[in-house]
Design an enzyme around this catalytic site. Structure first.
Site, PDB file in Angstrom:
ATOM      1  N   ARG A   1      -0.619   9.948  -6.229  1.00 12.74           N
ATOM      2  CA  ARG A   1      -0.762   9.025  -7.710  1.00 12.74           C
ATOM      3  C   ARG A   1      -1.810   9.918  -8.543  1.00 12.74           C
ATOM      4  NH1 ARG A   1      -3.976   4.354  -7.030  1.00 12.74           N
ATOM      5  NH2 ARG A   1      -5.268   5.423  -8.512  1.00 12.74           N
TER       6      ARG A   1
ATOM      7  N   HIS B   1      -4.471   3.630 -10.780  1.00 16.36           N
ATOM      8  CA  HIS B   1      -3.354   2.693 -10.314  1.00 16.36           C
ATOM      9  C   HIS B   1      -2.333   2.031 -11.205  1.00 16.36           C
ATOM     10  CE1 HIS B   1      -1.888  -0.488  -7.778  1.00 16.36           C
ATOM     11  NE2 HIS B   1      -2.209  -1.330  -8.590  1.00 16.36           N
TER      12      HIS B   1
ATOM     13  N   TYR C   1     -13.627   5.682  -7.637  1.00 19.84           N
ATOM     14  CA  TYR C   1     -13.447   6.074  -6.418  1.00 19.84           C
ATOM     15  C   TYR C   1     -12.696   7.433  -6.027  1.00 19.84           C
ATOM     16  CZ  TYR C   1      -8.730   4.362  -7.850  1.00 19.84           C
ATOM     17  OH  TYR C   1      -7.596   4.034  -8.466  1.00 19.84           O
TER      18      TYR C   1
HETATM   19  C1  TPP Z   1       0.781  -9.190  -1.589  1.00 18.28           C
HETATM   20  C2  TPP Z   1      -0.086  -8.630  -2.679  1.00 18.28           C
HETATM   21  N1  TPP Z   1      -1.417  -8.332  -2.519  1.00 18.28           N
HETATM   22  C3  TPP Z   1      -1.930  -7.664  -3.285  1.00 18.28           C
HETATM   23  C4  TPP Z   1      -1.351  -7.358  -4.418  1.00 18.28           C
HETATM   24  C5  TPP Z   1      -2.378  -6.712  -5.447  1.00 18.28           C
HETATM   25  N2  TPP Z   1      -1.771  -5.169  -5.564  1.00 18.28           N
HETATM   26  C6  TPP Z   1      -0.936  -4.637  -6.334  1.00 18.28           C
HETATM   27  S1  TPP Z   1      -0.558  -2.947  -6.221  1.00 18.28           S
HETATM   28  C7  TPP Z   1      -1.838  -2.876  -4.975  1.00 18.28           C
HETATM   29  C8  TPP Z   1      -1.765  -1.677  -3.904  1.00 18.28           C
HETATM   30  C9  TPP Z   1      -0.410  -1.084  -3.566  1.00 18.28           C
HETATM   31  O1  TPP Z   1      -0.783   0.097  -2.650  1.00 18.28           O
HETATM   32  P1  TPP Z   1       0.453   0.906  -2.345  1.00 18.28           P
HETATM   33  O2  TPP Z   1       1.271   0.003  -1.668  1.00 18.28           O
HETATM   34  O3  TPP Z   1      -0.144   2.208  -1.640  1.00 18.28           O
HETATM   35  O4  TPP Z   1       1.508   1.366  -3.565  1.00 18.28           O
HETATM   36  P2  TPP Z   1       1.169   1.884  -4.757  1.00 18.28           P
HETATM   37  O5  TPP Z   1       0.361   1.036  -5.912  1.00 18.28           O
HETATM   38  O6  TPP Z   1       0.178   3.275  -4.367  1.00 18.28           O
HETATM   39  O7  TPP Z   1       2.359   2.539  -5.495  1.00 18.28           O
HETATM   40  C10 TPP Z   1      -2.421  -4.006  -4.620  1.00 18.28           C
HETATM   41  C11 TPP Z   1      -3.488  -4.370  -3.696  1.00 18.28           C
HETATM   42  C12 TPP Z   1       0.012  -7.656  -4.768  1.00 18.28           C
HETATM   43  N3  TPP Z   1       0.639  -7.042  -5.750  1.00 18.28           N
HETATM   44  N4  TPP Z   1       0.694  -7.985  -3.777  1.00 18.28           N
END
Ligand code: TPP
Ligand code: TPP
Ligand code: MG
Ligand code: MG
Lengths: 323, 391, 391, 323
Positions: free
Chosen positions: B270, B274, B283
């Site tokens: 990425r 985020h 981080y």
């Molecule tokens: C159930 C839930 N918990 C927490 C969040 C908050 N949140 C949004 S994105 C994220 C991280 C997601 O990481 P990843 O699965 O690696 O996907 P990426 O964003 O890297 O594409 C979090 C914790 C959420 N959207 N849904």
């Protein structure tokens, strides 16, 4: 000094961790990042990665391990990153956190403080603006508190962490940047007492969390109409200080309950039910409800139409006074 | 049940065939040189190779536009896919027209392949409405924000297709962080048992917001999770569009042929924050970012196409121009896009008319009327009152 | 983060070391003959071997008593562990005194080892109270009914021990069905990353109520799930007490030594109905049951001890007698055990006194007083009014 | 013919599956075993393992795949084996099943009927006697219905399956064996209409599901005291037929709401809030609540003290009449 709600909670967490090394803070992104709202900022640096740590992305995991840590003897302060993401943890919250003390006939104490930033008004995408308090308040065994001021942000957080009961700490995220000129550590009455934020004569406004400020603004505006509103901040939703509500309504004869959550089975329903039970002959009008609608939370551009605001409160005050 | 259930019985399924290879499949080295792998044929015409490049270029340009729009206050937030274009575009390219995509919130690249108007997706981030495209038209489900939950929808949909003897496959996108949630676990369990034609496509972009992979799982690789569900686990270089296509195509065709679901881990990075609300300097280091930049998928594909004389300056300029136009169209659709009728909030809650909702709709109608009366002289619907972090 | 994150990097953990062996560990054949395995030493004295047998005999007898009590209307329901005595007793035997057990609802055998009074557990099934033992006294957590949820409690507890540099290990029991739930998945994810000293002990008794294993998962074996969390996966014949002990002991000692958690699949068979409310003739055959009976763990252990001259008729008779006495004690404690004070329902909801609960307690007190007044002449608290399927 | 509630629901499932081959029944043990209460008995034999099947043991999986199946075009009827085991599915129910239609501006229809045996009174162990209706009724987007009679068991099940909206069908498990002499297929008013099960003059008893029968028994007993109770069976909790409640209370001037769920934010709160809003001047006494207490569900031997019964209802009727 000038303190925001977020800073007050951060300071409360810091002080609690400094005072008792059994206090642990964990959740998604609470460590290195300091939380998406920076409420846990600095805790990992100061207390180390053992006492403030990031977890894998799994909310049931966060609450379930908090329960195990509490059984061991720690005082966990897990975070649910947003209101809508507490739902995957529902079973652990409702079937275990709320009930283990009772199930064990008092043998198990679970001093767990679940921090949940909640509510709308920040222009967020879906699932980030939920008001889930009904789910927790209806569940026997949970204590549910929510600060409406920075003082209470500090005091209720400290009280929750100090409590041997599980506490759901609902943090009104749209008020994180609300300022007050206070000294920390702040003191406040225990959570079991509702507080009159503004005394008044004509109508009691029952509110909590993010709506305390809105209610105060409404009271200000009402003055111009010649209406004197009493603003009562519940602070704790479970238990609820029914006595203070009833005492106020016995004087004013009227009440409007304000909350963001959907109306049906929102806190307003319980307040109305209790007030008419306890102050039937004092009521000069039905208890009315200024709330979110019974629809899913709207997209950001429409949230202003959905959320209760000064106008909606005053409309209901007017309706109440018309009885 | 066998005669002696606790005896050392021969296992029905050979676990060795389910484990990912030691090294992720990579067909293009960073300089664009192609290394064939007989197990992963790249069934793509020259024109398709170029079209994949084009889709990646458009994706990147529209992605940047979305970031700009957010900076200008036009979007509330945006989750960029910068650096993940190959993982998304090449995997979506491996689908047939009837197949369905179940995205998370970051799949602009897959949306471009499915010809979903990016502006429609951005309405979600703007907050105009919660979604704005017809999933049936593009076979592209709504963006899903609660992590991992869409894996179950993709599985159920695929169960339906199988029941209906409809040769369609679903692909579901989620992240490295998403693999920790219960829902993808349950989805892979269901899919394995019910042999649902679904491909679980994990973009391992190394982070879940601020949490790096080694704090997310102790698994040797994410693809190793597959064996626990009886699924084959694949691993590919997700910044290599050819490897990503070939691996996905194999999984999709197997699923379509009735051989069941699969899990693919695409290794990517990425490159952006985020979301636009995030501050990644807290981080991760500049050095790490620079190292990751050297694996850029678009540069790699460009090198490859250039080596094979499939891309000349004029075509490239044409793609850039087209990308700019697409970006401009998105901007035009989003910029200052007014919110819709607040009364529509009551229209889609249930299909049945409900008296309680009708009454609340009437309350809001009266509020709006009072507002308009109070604002006489103003023209058009004003900004939504009371919104924003009004503390 | 490496230089080239999407490159074929050498993996930090060797997945091969995490996979279960092709065949489950078995040290005793059904006729009781011992076959040593250097990787799984059986560090048990002769006296301990006999004591394990004794605990299994007691477990089986008390289990039968519980079924009888249910048939006589003394328990509302009961979940028998018939056939699973070795899996439970021998695994719990592998713990040290300071270690903690997190059971599901079926772990009578583990409770016997931890010296929890079985009658205390049966109060749950009788409905006298929701639990009746002190978990801290026996390091035996409350029985857990929502499937798999206790895996997270065991993990959190182990995280606490590790933080506290306390050399204790937790073991959590769940079933083959439980492996499908999200919570054990999240627990193994957390345990793997945080290196919590917890042993995940799956009793694969082939059924989740009526659902057989092949409808529960397509995994080659349940132990294969371990690799997806970076845990070693073990598999043992759960009706072989020596294999079960040796495998569990190895996992427990590794965890205690800081090498992290492990997953064990113990192959066994649920000889009884799921619970006394269940009718297994609807979903399994008499032949299957008879075949399973031939793998009986107690017969096997008895044969073994007899072969080694560790068990004579007198000792056996002594165990039977002791088991009968234990069963009688349980019966005495449970039979017609009166319910407690209904007002206690308000005493443990929270630690803090709550005015709202005090008021409701007063309401119930008044109801009870009115009832007593209405029943003058009756002696003792009558049956709870209004209970039962009163349709 | 004599039909139990369980048989009526079983017949409704059978008829729905026979009429429309897009109807699918699935969940834990619903196939070969026919469900732990035998409500799905015979469906797999008759319609095959493709249309009635057992799933892995994972409730979020059951609801999440039901959503996907519905998007594909099926009409899933998933079962949550017991009330307390719907909690692991909370996120899928609340964040998706309830909201996807709205999120898609009406494009997605989710004709999913979630069957949940609920409530106490069967002497079960913990987690098997929960009354979770508040959780679903407060959640916008869900329709929540519960039969109090075998006729309604048939009719509401058919209506739910026929609906293109997601419906939570709460089956009062302690009434599964309740009998009625009826012909099947039974007809009944639409779920949107509450039904007067017994007309009366003095106090309106608002009830639903398992408490309909209890309320009728109370009405019977009240007659001996000279009190005439009107028993109103809500049938649908969301939407709730406020009009019928208000009409009844406008005649009687008094209401007692009866439910098993804990009192705080139970349905009684919403009924009270709405009645005092809509019939303020008609009320001669506050709306009172005969409910479970605000404690976790008790062990089986004590449930009779916890659950509302005829005596508790009559106590509140007496209190109401004393105003
Ligand atoms: C159930 C839930 N918990 C927490 C969040 C908050 N949140 C949004 S994105 C994220 C991280 C997601 O990481 P990843 O699965 O690696 O996907 P990426 O964003 O890297 O594409 C979090 C914790 C959420 N959207 N849904
Ligand atoms: C969350 C949850 N869902 C459903 C149930 C109902 N239930 C009780 S036991 C059981 C089967 C469990 O099977 P398994 O995990 O194999 O354990 P076993 O009973 O065989 O020991 C089910 C479905 C439950 N207790 N908890
Ligand atoms: Mg990621
Ligand atoms: Mg089992």
């Amino acid at each position: 000094m000038t303190v925001t709600l977020a800073q007050a909670i951060n300071r409360a967490l810091t002080d609690a961790m400094a005072d008792d090394d059994r206090v642990l803070v964990f959740g998604e992104d609470v460590g290195k990042l300091g939380g998406v709202f920076r409420v846990t900022d600095g805790l990992q640096t100061r207390f180390g990665r053992e006492r403030c740590f990031d977890t894998p992305l799994a909310e049931s995991g966060i609450i379930g391990t908090a329960i195990g840590l509490a059984m061991y003897g720690y005082r966990p302060v897990p975070e649910m990153q947003f209101d809508g993401f507490s739902y995957p943890a529902f079973e652990q919250l409702v079937s275990h956190l709320a009930k283990l003390r009772n199930r064990s006939r008092g043998t198990l104490r679970l001093p767990v403080t679940v921090r949940i930033p909640y509510g709308g008004g920040i222009g967020a995408v879906e699932h980030h603006s939920e008001s889930p308090e009904t789910y927790w308040v209806h569940t026997a065994g949970l204590t549910v508190v929510t600060p409406g001021t920075p003082e209470d942000g500090y005091a209720l957080t400290r009280e929750a962490i100090a409590s041997d009961d599980p506490v759901i700490l609902l943090e009104p995220k749209r008020r994180y940047w609300m300022k007050a000129d206070i000294e920390l550590p702040a003191t406040a009455p225990p959570h079991t007492e509702a507080v009159v934020r503004r005394p008044g004569e004509d109508v009691t406004i029952v509110c909590y969390g993010p709506m305390v400020r809105t209610a105060l603004e409404a009271a200000e505006a009402a003055e111009q109409e010649g209406w004197s509103l009493e603003v009562l901040d519940l602070r704790s939703l479970s238990p609820m200080d029914t006595g203070s509500i009833v005492a106020s309504v016995q004087r004013t004869g009227r009440a409007v309950v304000v909350h963001e959550a959907s109306r049906t089975l929102g806190m307003g329903a319980e307040v109305a039910a209790r007030v008419q039970e306890a102050a039937f002959y004092h009521l000069e009008a039905p208890v009315l409800r200024a709330t979110g609608f019974d629809t899913p939370y709207p997209p950001a551009k429409l949230e202003g139409y959905w959320l209760p605001d000064v106008d909606r409160i005053l409309d209901l005050v007017e309706r109440s006074l018309a009885y | 049940m066998g005669e002696d259930v606790t005896a050392p019985a021969a296992d029905a399924r050979d676990p060795a065939s389910l484990l990912p290879p030691d090294e992720p499949v990579r067909l293009l080295s960073p300089d664009g040189t192609f290394h064939a792998d007989a197990a992963y044929p790249v069934a793509l015409s020259d024109a398709e190779l170029v079209a994949i490049h084009r889709a990646m270029v458009i994706t990147r340009r529209v992605d940047r536009e979305a970031i700009n729009l957010q900076r200008q206050g036009q979007l509330g937030v945006y989750a960029s896919c910068l650096g993940q274009e190959a993982a998304q575009v090449a995997s979506a390219w491996a689908l047939d027209a009837q197949d369905w995509v179940f995205p998370s919130y970051r799949e602009l690249g897959a949306a471009v392949v499915r010809e979903v108007d990016p502006a429609d997706l951005l309405h979600l981030f703007r907050g105009t409405w919660l979604s704005n495209h017809d999933p049936y038209e593009h076979r592209f489900a709504l963006l899903s924000i609660p992590i991992g939950t869409q894996a179950l929808h993709a599985t159920g949909f695929a169960m339906g297709a199988r029941l209906d003897a409809n040769p369609l496959v679903t692909i579901v996108y989620f992240g490295d962080g998403g693999t920790s949630e219960g829902d993808p676990h349950e989805a892979m369990t269901f899919a394995g048992v019910l042999r649902a034609p679904v491909v679980f496509f994990v973009q391992n972009n190394q982070y879940a917001i601020s949490v790096p992979l080694d704090q997310q799982t102790a698994a040797p690789t994410l693809a190793h999770k597959a064996v626990g569900y009886g699924l084959p686990g694949y691993r590919c270089d997700g910044n290599d569009p050819l490897a990503t296509f070939a691996v996905t195509r194999r999984a999709v065709e197997d699923a379509r042929a009735g051989h069941g679901p699969a899990l693919i881990e695409a290794l990517t990075y990425r490159m952006e924050a985020h979301t636009t609300s995030d501050d990644p300097t807290r981080y991760r280091t500049q050095e790490e970012l620079e190292a990751a930049a050297r694996t850029d998928p678009i540069a790699r594909m460009r090198n490859h196409l250039r080596q094979r004389d499939l891309l000349d300056d004029a075509t490239e300029a044409g793609f850039e121009q087209e990308a700019d136009e697409r970006a401009r169209a998105v901007r035009d659709a989003i910029y200052d896009a007014p919110h819709g009728d607040p009364l529509e909030l009551f229209d889609h809650v249930t299909l049945a008319d409900r008296a309680d909702l009708a009454a609340q709709r009437e309350e809001l109608r009266a509020e709006l009327a009072a507002r308009v009366a109070g604002q006489e002289g103003d023209d058009g619907p004003g900004p939504a009152p009371g919104a924003g972090g009004d503390a």
